[in-house]
Structures are given as C-alpha cells and as structure tokens.
Design a protein around this motif. Structure first.
Motif, PDB file in Angstrom:
ATOM      1  N   THR A 104      68.475  36.211  -5.897  1.00  0.00           N
ATOM      2  CA  THR A 104      69.794  35.647  -5.570  1.00  0.00           C
ATOM      3  C   THR A 104      70.445  34.913  -6.743  1.00  0.00           C
ATOM      4  O   THR A 104      71.526  34.334  -6.569  1.00  0.00           O
ATOM      5  CB  THR A 104      69.642  34.650  -4.405  1.00  0.00           C
ATOM      6  OG1 THR A 104      68.774  33.579  -4.806  1.00  0.00           O
ATOM      7  CG2 THR A 104      69.065  35.335  -3.177  1.00  0.00           C
ATOM      8  N   HIS A 105      69.824  34.942  -7.893  1.00  0.00           N
ATOM      9  CA  HIS A 105      70.304  34.128  -9.018  1.00  0.00           C
ATOM     10  C   HIS A 105      71.738  34.518  -9.397  1.00  0.00           C
ATOM     11  O   HIS A 105      72.009  35.649  -9.823  1.00  0.00           O
ATOM     12  CB  HIS A 105      69.375  34.305 -10.216  1.00  0.00           C
ATOM     13  CG  HIS A 105      69.478  33.190 -11.212  1.00  0.00           C
ATOM     14  ND1 HIS A 105      70.496  33.120 -12.144  1.00  0.00           N
ATOM     15  CD2 HIS A 105      68.702  32.097 -11.411  1.00  0.00           C
ATOM     16  CE1 HIS A 105      70.332  32.045 -12.889  1.00  0.00           C
ATOM     17  NE2 HIS A 105      69.249  31.396 -12.461  1.00  0.00           N
ATOM     18  N   LEU A 106      72.664  33.568  -9.261  1.00  0.00           N
ATOM     19  CA  LEU A 106      74.094  33.848  -9.449  1.00  0.00           C
ATOM     20  C   LEU A 106      74.424  34.259 -10.881  1.00  0.00           C
ATOM     21  O   LEU A 106      75.114  35.265 -11.109  1.00  0.00           O
ATOM     22  CB  LEU A 106      74.917  32.621  -9.052  1.00  0.00           C
ATOM     23  CG  LEU A 106      76.432  32.734  -9.257  1.00  0.00           C
ATOM     24  CD1 LEU A 106      77.001  33.923  -8.485  1.00  0.00           C
ATOM     25  CD2 LEU A 106      77.122  31.430  -8.851  1.00  0.00           C
ATOM     26  N   ARG A 107      73.966  33.497 -11.843  1.00  0.00           N
ATOM     27  CA  ARG A 107      74.303  33.802 -13.237  1.00  0.00           C
ATOM     28  C   ARG A 107      73.759  35.167 -13.647  1.00  0.00           C
ATOM     29  O   ARG A 107      74.413  35.898 -14.411  1.00  0.00           O
ATOM     30  CB  ARG A 107      73.748  32.722 -14.160  1.00  0.00           C
ATOM     31  CG  ARG A 107      74.493  31.388 -14.075  1.00  0.00           C
ATOM     32  CD  ARG A 107      73.834  30.365 -14.979  1.00  0.00           C
ATOM     33  NE  ARG A 107      73.853  30.792 -16.371  1.00  0.00           N
ATOM     34  CZ  ARG A 107      73.042  30.298 -17.311  1.00  0.00           C
ATOM     35  NH1 ARG A 107      72.138  29.372 -16.994  1.00  0.00           N
ATOM     36  NH2 ARG A 107      73.128  30.728 -18.552  1.00  0.00           N
ATOM     37  N   ALA A 108      72.581  35.542 -13.130  1.00  0.00           N
ATOM     38  CA  ALA A 108      72.010  36.847 -13.473  1.00  0.00           C
ATOM     39  C   ALA A 108      72.908  37.974 -12.965  1.00  0.00           C
ATOM     40  O   ALA A 108      73.147  38.968 -13.669  1.00  0.00           O
ATOM     41  CB  ALA A 108      70.604  36.974 -12.888  1.00  0.00           C
ATOM     42  N   TRP A 109      73.452  37.837 -11.735  1.00  0.00           N
ATOM     43  CA  TRP A 109      74.357  38.863 -11.200  1.00  0.00           C
ATOM     44  C   TRP A 109      75.665  38.922 -12.004  1.00  0.00           C
ATOM     45  O   TRP A 109      76.170  40.013 -12.315  1.00  0.00           O
ATOM     46  CB  TRP A 109      74.676  38.587  -9.730  1.00  0.00           C
ATOM     47  CG  TRP A 109      73.562  38.963  -8.786  1.00  0.00           C
ATOM     48  CD1 TRP A 109      72.822  38.128  -8.011  1.00  0.00           C
ATOM     49  CD2 TRP A 109      73.080  40.284  -8.527  1.00  0.00           C
ATOM     50  NE1 TRP A 109      71.899  38.835  -7.283  1.00  0.00           N
ATOM     51  CE2 TRP A 109      72.038  40.171  -7.578  1.00  0.00           C
ATOM     52  CE3 TRP A 109      73.420  41.555  -9.001  1.00  0.00           C
ATOM     53  CZ2 TRP A 109      71.338  41.262  -7.093  1.00  0.00           C
ATOM     54  CZ3 TRP A 109      72.728  42.654  -8.515  1.00  0.00           C
ATOM     55  CH2 TRP A 109      71.699  42.506  -7.576  1.00  0.00           C
ATOM     56  N   LEU A 110      76.190  37.766 -12.349  1.00  0.00           N
ATOM     57  CA  LEU A 110      77.459  37.743 -13.087  1.00  0.00           C
ATOM     58  C   LEU A 110      77.298  38.281 -14.509  1.00  0.00           C
ATOM     59  O   LEU A 110      78.154  39.038 -14.992  1.00  0.00           O
ATOM     60  CB  LEU A 110      78.014  36.320 -13.119  1.00  0.00           C
ATOM     61  CG  LEU A 110      78.483  35.760 -11.772  1.00  0.00           C
ATOM     62  CD1 LEU A 110      78.981  34.326 -11.927  1.00  0.00           C
ATOM     63  CD2 LEU A 110      79.586  36.647 -11.174  1.00  0.00           C
ATOM     64  N   TYR A 111      76.197  37.914 -15.178  1.00  0.00           N
ATOM     65  CA  TYR A 111      75.990  38.421 -16.539  1.00  0.00           C
ATOM     66  C   TYR A 111      75.685  39.919 -16.517  1.00  0.00           C
ATOM     67  O   TYR A 111      76.051  40.652 -17.440  1.00  0.00           O
ATOM     68  CB  TYR A 111      74.853  37.662 -17.225  1.00  0.00           C
ATOM     69  CG  TYR A 111      75.171  36.208 -17.502  1.00  0.00           C
ATOM     70  CD1 TYR A 111      76.475  35.731 -17.452  1.00  0.00           C
ATOM     71  CD2 TYR A 111      74.160  35.305 -17.821  1.00  0.00           C
ATOM     72  CE1 TYR A 111      76.768  34.400 -17.703  1.00  0.00           C
ATOM     73  CE2 TYR A 111      74.442  33.970 -18.083  1.00  0.00           C
ATOM     74  CZ  TYR A 111      75.742  33.516 -18.017  1.00  0.00           C
ATOM     75  OH  TYR A 111      76.032  32.192 -18.273  1.00  0.00           O
ATOM     76  N   GLN A 112      75.022  40.370 -15.455  1.00  0.00           N
ATOM     77  CA  GLN A 112      74.789  41.807 -15.324  1.00  0.00           C
ATOM     78  C   GLN A 112      76.130  42.537 -15.136  1.00  0.00           C
ATOM     79  O   GLN A 112      76.365  43.594 -15.760  1.00  0.00           O
ATOM     80  CB  GLN A 112      73.863  42.095 -14.140  1.00  0.00           C
ATOM     81  CG  GLN A 112      73.605  43.590 -13.930  1.00  0.00           C
ATOM     82  CD  GLN A 112      72.565  43.857 -12.863  1.00  0.00           C
ATOM     83  OE1 GLN A 112      71.378  43.834 -13.131  1.00  0.00           O
ATOM     84  NE2 GLN A 112      73.020  44.108 -11.639  1.00  0.00           N
ATOM     85  N   ALA A 113      76.993  41.971 -14.306  1.00  0.00           N
ATOM     86  CA  ALA A 113      78.327  42.560 -14.119  1.00  0.00           C
ATOM     87  C   ALA A 113      79.088  42.581 -15.444  1.00  0.00           C
ATOM     88  O   ALA A 113      79.757  43.578 -15.785  1.00  0.00           O
ATOM     89  CB  ALA A 113      79.100  41.755 -13.072  1.00  0.00           C
ATOM     90  N   HIS A 114      78.957  41.494 -16.191  1.00  0.00           N
ATOM     91  CA  HIS A 114      79.623  41.396 -17.494  1.00  0.00           C
ATOM     92  C   HIS A 114      79.113  42.489 -18.436  1.00  0.00           C
ATOM     93  O   HIS A 114      79.904  43.144 -19.142  1.00  0.00           O
ATOM     94  CB  HIS A 114      79.366  40.015 -18.091  1.00  0.00           C
ATOM     95  CG  HIS A 114      80.286  39.648 -19.191  1.00  0.00           C
ATOM     96  ND1 HIS A 114      80.646  38.352 -19.472  1.00  0.00           N
ATOM     97  CD2 HIS A 114      80.955  40.414 -20.117  1.00  0.00           C
ATOM     98  CE1 HIS A 114      81.472  38.329 -20.492  1.00  0.00           C
ATOM     99  NE2 HIS A 114      81.675  39.577 -20.914  1.00  0.00           N
TER     100      HIS A 114
END
Length: 244
Positions: A194-204
């Motif tokens: 569920t790590h938020l930053r990991a999902w956002l950086y992956q999207a980036h």
C-alpha cells in the motif's frame, strides 16, 4: 537300643578301671566319650536334631556348603547390582542431560534474540546516518551522490521502504526510469503493497517511459490503497503532467 548303649558304657567303664583309673575318673571319661559320640552323630546327620526335624514334618532342604560356588553367587549379586545401578544412573543422566539441554537452549535463544536486537539497532543507526546524508545530497540536487548514500543505507537495512523510494526518486531525476521502477516494485511486492510514494513514483517512471496504460493503473492503485490521500495524489499527478 538303650540296653545296647548301657552295655557299651558299662564295658567302657570296666576297661578304664582295669587301666588303673578310679571309678569317678572312669565315669567322667566315659561321659566325655559319650558326648563326643553324640556330637559326631549330629555332625554326620544321624543325631536327635535330624530325627526331630523329620518327626515335625517341616524338614528344610539342607544346603550343601561343600559344593556351594561362593564366587558365582558373589558374581551374580554383583552383576544384578550393577544392572540396577546402571539403569538408575542412565535415567539420571538422561534427565540431567535433557534439563541441561533445555536450559542451554533457552539461554541460547535469549542470547540470540538479544544479539539480533542489538545488531539491528546498530544497523538502523548507521543506515539512518547514510540516509540523512543522502537526503542532504538530494536537496543539493547531487542525485548520484545521494544514490551512493542510499546504497550504503540499504546495505545496512535491506527492508526500509523509505530508502528504496528515496533512491527511486533520484533515478527519476536522472531519468533512469527503469532503475526507478525496480526500486518501486521491490517495495510494493516485498515490503508494503500500500506504500503511497512507491505507487506514485512507479506511475512517474511509467509516464517517463511513455507507458500510459501502466501509468493509469499505478495511479488507480495509489487511490485504491490510500483513499484518504486522494487530494495529495491528484496534486502530485497534476504537477507531474505539467512537467511533462
């Protein structure tokens, strides 16, 4: 029988008198001889003791001491005693060993736990120092230097999601999107889904690789796992699209 013994006694007395012994001495000697005869009869198993035991019907089996193997009896007793003592000793030893093993095991478990806790605390302290230096380098836009510090921090503590995400962001700044994806995916698959930053950086990273479908999926997952952070997610995506 009594008459015969009486005749023998009289004959013995007469013989003693003829040998120049007086009557009293002869009588004493005759009684002495009679006593010896009785003792001899008893020793040979022919005396009154044998007759009395048979008459009572409770005669006990006599032990033949002449043929008794004393060494064999002693050996058997010794062997039996040895077996008993050995069994008791073996049981005591087994119980003692079990008790010692259990106690030693618990002491070793406690020692190992303390050692691991101490080693973990030391590793986390050293990792935090490296991560702090990496953050400082990142703020100075020295991304490669920051990555080196994050590498050292990860060597100390391999399960820190924050350190992996910090390093992923450095790779994004250097436009090394594939390497950034590896760090993000490691966090999401191995450490915290569920790590938020990991999902956002992956999207980036997917946005940088122009893989829009995976970009959209990553954003959707970020919202799904972090519904209370939707406002922050939307702000991050808006800023990202403005940069691209």
């Amino acid at each position: 029988m009594a008459s015969k013994e009486g005749n023998n006694d009289a004959q013995l007395k007469a013989t003693l008198i003829n040998c120049n012994l007086n009557a009293n001495d002869a009588n004493d000697f005759a009684e002495f001889e009679e006593t010896l005869a009785k003792i001899d009869s008893i020793l040979q198993g022919k005396g009154p003791c044998e007759d009395d035991s048979k008459a009572g019907g409770d005669a006990k089996e006599k032990i033949n001491f002449d043929n008794l193997d004393v060494d064999n009896v002693r050996l058997k007793v010794k062997e039996n005693r040895t077996v008993i003592n050995k069994k008791s000793l073996d049981e005591d030893n087994v119980n003692q060993v079990k008790e010692m093993n259990q106690q030693s095991f618990m002491e070793q478990v406690e020692k190992d736990a303390n050692d691991r806790a101490e080693a973990r605390a030391k590793a986390e302290y050293e990792a935090e120092l490296q991560r702090s230096q990496g953050n400082e380098a990142f703020r100075s836009q020295k991304y490669e230097k920051a990555i080196l510090h994050y590498d050292k921090a990860i060597l100390k503590v391999k399960d820190s999601a924050i350190t992996y995400c910090n390093r992923a962001l450095c790779y994004i700044k250097l436009q090394n999107y594939k390497r950034a994806l590896k760090d993000c995916q490691f966090v999401l698959e191995k450490l915290q889904e569920t790590h938020l930053r990991a999902w956002l950086y992956q999207a980036h990273a997917y946005k940088g690789l122009k893989q829009d479908d995976k970009f959209e999926k990553s954003v959707a997952k970020a919202r799904e796992h972090n519904p209370k952070q939707v406002a922050y997610i939307d702000k991050y995506i808006k800023q990202l699209e403005a940069e691209v």
